[in-house]
Design a protein around this motif. Structure first.
Motif: not given
Length: 186
Positions: A66-74
């Motif tokens: 989740g945090s990795a995906a959120a970083a990529v989304v950012s």
């Protein structure tokens, strides 16, 4: 050093370090070295134990998809904010059409420029600014989470920096700081 011979098997074979290798074929006559077993331990084990203690004291890095995906989304939102979006283009076209309708019955050249071009310009900046702000917020949330892996933090920092740049450019464009609208000649 003693050597052992093993029979050929298709099920499971043991490597010298004790790990099992499934579905491996071991030929007859293959020599496997004996692994020395020292009940007292050696100096390498003590150094390894000290390294493990340091890692345990520092706390485990919490991975998380989740945090990795959120970083990529950012990071993706930041790029979108810098390059523009289809949504921004649609909003700008709508503002252009509204400006044409408002000034179709007549209007000064300054009104036409403001209504047709200025409003579309500002609408595009506003939409891009919203994407940039979302990128900064998502990156800040990821960076606020404790003990994230370095690669996740690096992507989140990139998203925050690019989002901040996109936000500055959007605000500057909205406020006509970089380029002003053209003026009508007299």
């Amino acid at each position: 050093m003693d050597t052992k011979t093993t029979e050929k098997t298709e099920e499971t074979a043991a490597r010298p370090d004790g790990d099992l290798v499934e579905d491996a074929a071991v030929d007859d006559g293959a020599e496997l070295p004996d692994v020395p077993h020292d009940d007292e331990g050696d100096d390498r084990d003590e150094g390894h134990a000290a390294d493990e203690a340091e890692v345990a004291a520092a706390g485990p890095e919490v991975g998380g998809v989740g945090s990795a995906a959120a970083a990529v989304v950012s990071a993706a939102l930041s790029v979108v904010a810098l390059t523009g979006t289809w949504t921004g283009r649609v909003v700008a076209e709508r503002e252009t059409l509204i400006g044409q309708i408002k000034t179709s019955g007549g209007g000064t050249p300054a009104q036409q420029i403001s209504e047709i071009y200025g409003d579309a310009w500002h609408s595009t900046a506003l939409v891009n600014g919203v994407f940039a702000l979302l990128a900064v917020i998502v990156a800040a949330v990821v960076l606020a989470l404790p003990r994230r892996p370095l690669r996740v933090r690096a992507i989140a920092v990139a998203g925050a920096v690019l989002g901040g740049l996109g936000l500055l450019l959007s605000v500057g464009t909205y406020l006509d700081l970089f380029l002003s609208l053209p003026t009508a000649g007299s």
